[in-house]
Design a protein around this motif. Structure first.
Motif, mmCIF file in Angstrom:
data_model
loop_
_atom_site.group_PDB
_atom_site.id
_atom_site.type_symbol
_atom_site.label_atom_id
_atom_site.label_comp_id
_atom_site.label_asym_id
_atom_site.label_seq_id
_atom_site.Cartn_x
_atom_site.Cartn_y
_atom_site.Cartn_z
ATOM 1 N N ALA A 29 -2.782 29.809 58.549
ATOM 2 C CA ALA A 29 -1.417 30.291 58.816
ATOM 3 C C ALA A 29 -1.003 30.221 60.288
ATOM 4 C CB ALA A 29 -1.242 31.711 58.272
ATOM 5 N N PRO A 30 -1.837 30.633 61.255
ATOM 6 C CA PRO A 30 -1.392 30.541 62.663
ATOM 7 C C PRO A 30 -1.122 29.102 63.118
ATOM 8 C CG PRO A 30 -3.294 31.999 62.466
ATOM 9 C CD PRO A 30 -3.121 31.332 61.143
ATOM 10 N N TYR A 31 -1.825 28.133 62.537
ATOM 11 C CA TYR A 31 -1.573 26.733 62.877
ATOM 12 C C TYR A 31 -0.172 26.314 62.425
ATOM 13 C CZ TYR A 31 -6.564 26.108 63.922
ATOM 14 O OH TYR A 31 -7.821 26.194 64.467
ATOM 15 N N VAL A 32 0.260 26.854 61.291
ATOM 16 C CA VAL A 32 1.603 26.545 60.776
ATOM 17 C C VAL A 32 2.665 27.285 61.579
ATOM 18 C CG1 VAL A 32 3.146 26.705 58.777
ATOM 19 C CG2 VAL A 32 0.741 26.108 58.439
ATOM 20 N N GLU A 33 2.428 28.564 61.813
ATOM 21 C CA GLU A 33 3.447 29.424 62.426
ATOM 22 C C GLU A 33 3.643 29.187 63.926
ATOM 23 O OE1 GLU A 33 3.013 33.380 59.615
ATOM 24 O OE2 GLU A 33 1.582 33.083 61.241
ATOM 25 N N HIS A 34 2.579 28.822 64.637
ATOM 26 C CA HIS A 34 2.640 28.814 66.103
ATOM 27 C C HIS A 34 2.337 27.476 66.762
ATOM 28 C CE1 HIS A 34 2.940 33.104 65.611
ATOM 29 N NE2 HIS A 34 1.745 33.157 65.048
ATOM 30 N N THR A 35 1.991 26.452 65.980
ATOM 31 C CA THR A 35 1.609 25.169 66.580
ATOM 32 C C THR A 35 2.226 24.010 65.804
ATOM 33 O OG1 THR A 35 -0.365 24.564 65.271
ATOM 34 C CG2 THR A 35 -0.677 26.210 67.009
ATOM 35 N N ALA A 36 2.096 22.838 66.377
ATOM 36 C CA ALA A 36 2.474 21.607 65.674
ATOM 37 C C ALA A 36 1.241 20.870 65.173
ATOM 38 C CB ALA A 36 3.289 20.703 66.586
ATOM 39 N N ILE A 37 0.084 21.540 65.189
ATOM 40 C CA ILE A 37 -1.139 20.930 64.649
ATOM 41 C C ILE A 37 -0.935 20.635 63.168
ATOM 42 C CG2 ILE A 37 -3.559 21.405 64.102
ATOM 43 C CD1 ILE A 37 -3.676 22.855 66.867
ATOM 44 N N SER A 38 -0.289 21.545 62.470
ATOM 45 C CA SER A 38 0.170 21.282 61.106
ATOM 46 C C SER A 38 1.666 21.011 61.176
ATOM 47 C CB SER A 38 -0.074 22.478 60.191
ATOM 48 O OG SER A 38 0.626 22.304 58.977
ATOM 49 N N PHE A 39 2.119 19.994 60.470
ATOM 50 C CA PHE A 39 3.552 19.688 60.438
ATOM 51 C C PHE A 39 4.286 20.480 59.357
ATOM 52 C CE2 PHE A 39 4.059 15.275 62.671
ATOM 53 C CZ PHE A 39 3.768 15.868 63.888
ATOM 54 N N GLU A 40 3.587 21.377 58.666
ATOM 55 C CA GLU A 40 4.288 22.253 57.724
ATOM 56 C C GLU A 40 5.127 23.247 58.511
ATOM 57 O OE1 GLU A 40 2.701 23.394 53.789
ATOM 58 O OE2 GLU A 40 0.751 23.198 54.764
ATOM 59 N N TYR A 41 6.285 23.593 57.973
ATOM 60 C CA TYR A 41 7.151 24.587 58.598
ATOM 61 C C TYR A 41 6.860 25.996 58.071
ATOM 62 C CZ TYR A 41 10.514 21.335 60.854
ATOM 63 O OH TYR A 41 11.122 20.409 61.666
ATOM 64 N N GLN A 42 6.507 26.094 56.795
ATOM 65 C CA GLN A 42 6.296 27.387 56.145
ATOM 66 C C GLN A 42 4.850 27.512 55.708
ATOM 67 O OE1 GLN A 42 9.115 29.492 54.649
ATOM 68 N NE2 GLN A 42 10.513 28.469 56.014
ATOM 69 N N VAL A 43 4.285 28.689 55.897
ATOM 70 C CA VAL A 43 2.929 28.952 55.416
ATOM 71 C C VAL A 43 2.957 28.896 53.891
ATOM 72 C CG1 VAL A 43 1.073 30.664 55.297
ATOM 73 C CG2 VAL A 43 2.406 30.394 57.409
ATOM 74 N N PRO A 44 2.052 28.146 53.270
ATOM 75 C CA PRO A 44 2.041 28.091 51.807
ATOM 76 C C PRO A 44 1.745 29.465 51.206
ATOM 77 C CG PRO A 44 0.520 26.478 52.764
ATOM 78 C CD PRO A 44 1.015 27.338 53.880
ATOM 79 N N THR A 45 2.204 29.675 49.996
ATOM 80 C CA THR A 45 1.854 30.908 49.287
ATOM 81 C C THR A 45 0.371 30.862 48.932
ATOM 82 O OG1 THR A 45 2.298 29.986 47.099
ATOM 83 C CG2 THR A 45 4.177 31.036 48.258
ATOM 84 N N LEU A 46 -0.185 32.015 48.640
ATOM 85 C CA LEU A 46 -1.593 32.087 48.234
ATOM 86 C C LEU A 46 -1.832 31.262 46.976
ATOM 87 C CD1 LEU A 46 -4.354 33.302 48.807
ATOM 88 C CD2 LEU A 46 -3.654 35.312 47.477
ATOM 89 N N LYS A 47 -0.907 31.331 46.043
ATOM 90 C CA LYS A 47 -1.033 30.564 44.798
ATOM 91 C C LYS A 47 -1.033 29.062 45.088
ATOM 92 C CE LYS A 47 1.142 29.946 40.272
ATOM 93 N NZ LYS A 47 2.242 30.352 39.388
ATOM 94 N N GLU A 48 -0.143 28.602 45.948
ATOM 95 C CA GLU A 48 -0.067 27.191 46.294
ATOM 96 C C GLU A 48 -1.322 26.739 47.033
ATOM 97 O OE1 GLU A 48 0.813 23.254 47.381
ATOM 98 O OE2 GLU A 48 1.358 24.485 45.662
#
Length: 195
Positions: A29-48
């Motif tokens: 989650a911190p990679y998604v929320e605070h960095t461009a290391i992941s190009f995802e914009y939203q943290v996936p749900t636990l189910k996903e």
């Protein structure tokens, strides 16, 4: 005379599963929320996230580094491309907790991952890296990867255009006729252990 030194418990590498999704997602989650290391914009749900683990584990290794029952990082492989001719190439990914970066856990995970991929008959391993990212580039170079391609401003996140670099490593020679790819589930049935 008694010994007063205490040693940290060993780090073990094991196969992850859907039950680990919450711990793995907390690392991701911190990679998604605070960095461009992941190009995802939203943290996936636990189910996903659990679905992603299950989907990858059907064919490829998904590893967790654990110490005292706590997951410190994870690494996995996925198809480089879906078409059959790409069966001997895989994309690798590794994420470690913010408080254990630079401790060698990423290298342990990649070494275990590559060992399993060799048993699966994978030859080319490829990593897609946001650029600039000197830490990840240096890590992959240390692990034997070389830059194979550089794409300009192909991702936009956090108000910035980012380049993307592909790095690659060969796990073995390319034979004239490769052996068939073996799904990790078949290796596990034969008693495969990551370490």
């Amino acid at each position: 005379m008694t010994c007063s030194h205490t040693f940290p418990p060993p780090i073990t590498i094991r196969m992850a599963n859907e039950k680990d999704a919450e711990a793995l997602l907390a690392i991701y989650a911190p990679y998604v929320e605070h960095t461009a290391i992941s190009f995802e914009y939203q943290v996936p749900t636990l189910k996903e996230f659990a679905r992603r683990i299950s989907h990858i584990r059907a064919r490829y290794p998904y590893l967790a580094a654990c110490q005292n029952g706590t997951i410190l990082g994870y690494a996995y492989a996925s198809p480089f491309h879906q078409r059959a001719a790409y069966s001997w190439a895989a994309e690798t990914s590794v994420y470690v907790g913010e408080d254990v970066r630079g401790t060698g856990i990423g290298a342990m995970l990649y070494e275990a991952l590559e060992s399993i991929l060799k048993k699966q008959q994978v030859i080319n391993v490829n990593a897609c890296i946001t650029y600039p990212n000197p830490g990840s580039i240096a890590f992959h170079e240390k692990m034997g990867y070389k830059t194979a391609g550089h794409f300009t401003k192909c991702g936009y996140k956090l108000g910035i255009w980012w380049d993307m670099v592909w790095m690659e490593k060969m796990l073995s020679e390319h034979p004239r006729q490769p052996k068939a790819f073996i799904p990790v589930t078949e290796l596990e049935q034969e008693g495969l252990k990551p370490t």
